[in-house]
Write an enzyme that holds these catalytic residues in place. Structure first.
Site, PDB file in Angstrom:
ATOM      1  N   GLU A   1       0.885  -1.169   0.000  1.00 40.03           N
ATOM      2  CA  GLU A   1       0.000   0.000   0.000  1.00 40.03           C
ATOM      3  C   GLU A   1       0.917   1.211   0.000  1.00 40.03           C
ATOM      4  OE1 GLU A   1      -1.294   2.927   0.649  1.00 40.03           O
ATOM      5  OE2 GLU A   1      -2.349   2.584   2.553  1.00 40.03           O
TER       6      GLU A   1
ATOM      7  N   CYS B   1      -2.605   8.317   3.413  1.00 40.52           N
ATOM      8  CA  CYS B   1      -2.342   7.785   2.076  1.00 40.52           C
ATOM      9  C   CYS B   1      -3.484   8.128   1.124  1.00 40.52           C
ATOM     10  CB  CYS B   1      -2.096   6.287   2.137  1.00 40.52           C
ATOM     11  SG  CYS B   1      -3.255   5.380   3.160  1.00 40.52           S
TER      12      CYS B   1
HETATM   13  P1  NDP Z   1       9.336   4.674   3.815  1.00 40.13           P
HETATM   14  O1  NDP Z   1       8.256   4.488   2.864  1.00 40.13           O
HETATM   15  O2  NDP Z   1      10.699   4.970   3.265  1.00 40.13           O
HETATM   16  O3  NDP Z   1       9.410   3.350   4.712  1.00 40.13           O
HETATM   17  C1  NDP Z   1      10.333   3.232   5.761  1.00 40.13           C
HETATM   18  C2  NDP Z   1      10.229   1.832   6.304  1.00 40.13           C
HETATM   19  O4  NDP Z   1      10.565   0.897   5.285  1.00 40.13           O
HETATM   20  C3  NDP Z   1      11.157   1.601   7.467  1.00 40.13           C
HETATM   21  O5  NDP Z   1      10.511   0.803   8.439  1.00 40.13           O
HETATM   22  C4  NDP Z   1      12.295   0.841   6.817  1.00 40.13           C
HETATM   23  O6  NDP Z   1      12.946  -0.036   7.722  1.00 40.13           O
HETATM   24  C5  NDP Z   1      11.587   0.032   5.754  1.00 40.13           C
HETATM   25  N1  NDP Z   1      12.457  -0.366   4.652  1.00 40.13           N
HETATM   26  C6  NDP Z   1      13.436   0.328   4.077  1.00 40.13           C
HETATM   27  N2  NDP Z   1      14.005  -0.394   3.082  1.00 40.13           N
HETATM   28  C7  NDP Z   1      13.373  -1.566   3.034  1.00 40.13           C
HETATM   29  C8  NDP Z   1      13.481  -2.741   2.228  1.00 40.13           C
HETATM   30  N3  NDP Z   1      14.390  -2.845   1.261  1.00 40.13           N
HETATM   31  N4  NDP Z   1      12.646  -3.760   2.466  1.00 40.13           N
HETATM   32  C9  NDP Z   1      11.744  -3.678   3.435  1.00 40.13           C
HETATM   33  N5  NDP Z   1      11.572  -2.585   4.230  1.00 40.13           N
HETATM   34  C10 NDP Z   1      12.383  -1.548   4.026  1.00 40.13           C
HETATM   35  O7  NDP Z   1       8.900   5.736   4.902  1.00 40.13           O
HETATM   36  P2  NDP Z   1       9.338   7.197   5.263  1.00 40.13           P
HETATM   37  O8  NDP Z   1       8.967   7.356   6.664  1.00 40.13           O
HETATM   38  O9  NDP Z   1      10.750   7.506   4.878  1.00 40.13           O
HETATM   39  O10 NDP Z   1       8.341   8.082   4.384  1.00 40.13           O
HETATM   40  C11 NDP Z   1       8.684   8.463   3.072  1.00 40.13           C
HETATM   41  C12 NDP Z   1       7.442   8.932   2.324  1.00 40.13           C
HETATM   42  O11 NDP Z   1       6.487   7.890   2.264  1.00 40.13           O
HETATM   43  C13 NDP Z   1       6.698  10.086   2.956  1.00 40.13           C
HETATM   44  O12 NDP Z   1       7.255  11.300   2.583  1.00 40.13           O
HETATM   45  C14 NDP Z   1       5.300   9.906   2.418  1.00 40.13           C
HETATM   46  O13 NDP Z   1       5.171  10.580   1.187  1.00 40.13           O
HETATM   47  C15 NDP Z   1       5.181   8.420   2.180  1.00 40.13           C
HETATM   48  N6  NDP Z   1       4.375   7.742   3.194  1.00 40.13           N
HETATM   49  C16 NDP Z   1       3.288   7.040   2.770  1.00 40.13           C
HETATM   50  C17 NDP Z   1       2.480   6.408   3.686  1.00 40.13           C
HETATM   51  C18 NDP Z   1       1.267   5.647   3.265  1.00 40.13           C
HETATM   52  O14 NDP Z   1       0.337   5.568   4.035  1.00 40.13           O
HETATM   53  N7  NDP Z   1       1.259   5.017   2.111  1.00 40.13           N
HETATM   54  C19 NDP Z   1       2.746   6.492   5.116  1.00 40.13           C
HETATM   55  C20 NDP Z   1       3.940   7.206   5.458  1.00 40.13           C
HETATM   56  C21 NDP Z   1       4.718   7.804   4.512  1.00 40.13           C
HETATM   57  P3  NDP Z   1      14.500   0.212   8.061  1.00 40.13           P
HETATM   58  O15 NDP Z   1      14.592   1.505   8.763  1.00 40.13           O
HETATM   59  O16 NDP Z   1      14.864  -0.940   8.928  1.00 40.13           O
HETATM   60  O17 NDP Z   1      15.220   0.221   6.748  1.00 40.13           O
END
Ligand code: NDP
Length: 471
Positions: free
Chosen positions: A245, A279
């Protein structure tokens, strides 16, 4: 811990570690609590325990698992106030309005609805020569990687169906909101058997490890498209099932026959629920020229009367952005709009000397469709309002992006709105509202908003292994 009597301080004490990472309150910068971020070895150990526990969990009767989910719902309900307070402090969302208490309430509703949903097997062919049944078995251990915007509710969306179908679960919370998830899991585990549900906090390496681990059968991920692509890559080697998602950039299309005053409140909350950090919030609003000025004026009036501030103050219904990274994204996009000559009807000038990540409600008119504030996901309290004259243009603009989670059509003529809905490239199209979800109605995106459905029977199917028994 007995959840019926738990206080905020007791709950916080069970999940914090004095040597852990400080988690700041996005409204004040004060430390809410400290969480120990775990190394990969501890994630591996949790997955191993989950694998062992899954055998006994799957061997329980369905009635047993239903009963435990219902009791877990009761435990969360009994802990509503401490959970909501922690969520408000850590995430920033106010207690009041469609925010922290609402989110805890949604956790309770989704747990109960998931307990009430069934996925029985079915006979698919039964004739003289063949008897074939389709059944649904558990997958094994499901990994859940959640976001920081609705950290408790989305964790429940990911784990409740998985548990219901006989899987065990390992949760990796966002590094921005680990306290909320650890506290929720603590409350759920006052009821659930050991190791059926575990949460492992950390940052930087756990997500990829979870997505690549050979003993994880499926990953549920909610977050950005870019990280969703990384999840696909990390999980490719072990051919994992995925539900992704990945957010979107939802369009709303307002037709010329609306009463602007009558729809303004729903338009406003469709865009600004959770201070725009949702989202499936409306992130681009296309309004017909005949009603453009009236819709803009109505939204400006609501914005002026909607209090934003610290979440613990009951009067507030909008809060800060959860983290500075998101504040910077919103700031950059609004500045791009201003630089292009668009009109800022309200907002756009945050007080950068004040504590916290507060960004004022910002409504931007007279903006072109190719402006970055329209084309990129802002995920915050800034809404571009684009004028159109021909509905065909509005449909083309709505479909132009490579994401498609939700969309909405606003009209006095529902039949006309449904006809337009059928042409929109989005997983859900709402008529005269935007963003509402329901535990029995499937939810998921198209294009780069991801794949896989959550909620209801479809949600149960997505965490099950279909098996045909033929003969
Ligand atoms: P991300 O989408 O970048 O997700 C971060 C999470 O993903 C962390 O828990 C991280 O774990 C994990 N992750 C990173 N790399 C991998 C991988 N290769 N495989 C599996 N898991 C991985 O979140 P952000 O907080 O950085 O937000 C970035 C943008 O996402 C926001 O600006 C917003 O636009 C959007 N967003 C969308 C949401 C929605 O509801 N769809 C919710 C929140 C944000 P680890 O730290 O261990 O790498």
């Amino acid at each position: 811990m007995t959840s019926t009597t738990v206080s905020y301080d007791t709950l916080l004490a069970t999940i914090t570690d004095p040597d852990g990472r400080a988690i700041p309150d996005p409204a004040t910068g004060e430390v809410v609590g400290r969480v120990r971020f775990r190394p990969v070895e501890e994630l591996d150990a949790a997955i191993a325990r989950a694998r062992t526990a899954q055998i006994a969990w799957a061997a329980r009767t369905d009635e047993d698992r239903v009963d435990l989910l219902l009791r877990a719902a009761d435990a969360v309900e009994a802990a509503t106030e401490p959970l909501a307070e922690l969520l408000s402090r850590e995430q920033g969302k106010p207690l009041n309005g469609p925010n922290a208490r609402f989110e805890v309430g949604a956790c309770v509703s989704w747990l109960r609805a998931t307990a009430a949903t069934t996925l029985p097997g079915e006979t698919v062919v039964d004739d003289e020569t063949t008897h074939a049944e389709l059944r649904y078995r558990p997958l094994g251990v499901v990994g859940a990687i959640g976001p920081w915007n609705w950290p408790m509710m989305i964790t429940i969306w990911q784990i409740a169906p998985a548990l219901r179908m006989g899987n065990t679960t390992v949760v990796k919370p966002s590094e921005y909101t680990p306290l909320s998830v650890l506290a929720l899991v603590e409350v759920l585990n006052s009821v659930l058997p050991q190791d059926v549900l575990q949460a492992v906090a950390g940052a930087g390496e756990l997500g990829a490890r979870l997505a690549g681990h050979p003993d994880i059968a499926k990953v549920m991920f909610t977050g950005s498209t870019r990280t969703g692509q990384a999840v696909i890559k990390s999980s490719a080697e072990t051919v994992k099932r995925l539900t992704l998602e990945l957010g979107g950039n939802d369009a709303g299309i307002v037709l010329p026959d609306v009463d602007p005053q009558a729809i303004a409140d729903d338009l406003f909350w469709g865009a600004f629920i959770n201070t725009g950090q949702t989202c499936a919030a409306m992130k681009r609003l296309y309004v017909h020229a005949d009603v453009y000025d009236a819709v803009c004026a109505a939204l400006v009036e609501i914005a002026a009367n909607t209090p934003m501030g610290r979440g613990l103050h009951e009067a507030n219904v909008l809060g800060p952005l959860q983290n500075r990274q998101q504040f910077d994204i919103v700031s950059r996009l609004v500045e791009a709009a201003r630089a292009s000559g668009a009109t800022l009807l309200t907002g756009g000038d945050p007080d950068r000397t004040a504590p916290g990540n507060f960004y004022p409600l910002t409504l931007v008119a007279d903006i072109d469709n190719d402006n970055p504030l329209v084309a990129e996901e802002q995920f915050g309290p800034a809404l571009p309002i684009i004028r159109y004259r021909d509905v065909e243009d509005a449909i083309t603009m709505a479909n132009a992006l490579d994401v498609g989670l939700g969309a909405s059509v606003w009209s006095a003529d529902k039949a006309a709105a449904r006809t337009i809905a059928a042409r929109l490239e989005a997983g859900t199209v709402w008529i005269n509202s935007h963003g509402g979800v329901h535990p029995m109605i499937p939810f998921g995106g198209v294009k780069q908003s991801g794949y896989g459905l959550e909620f209801g029977v479809e949600g149960l199917k997505s965490v099950s292994a279909p098996q045909v028994v033929n003969g």
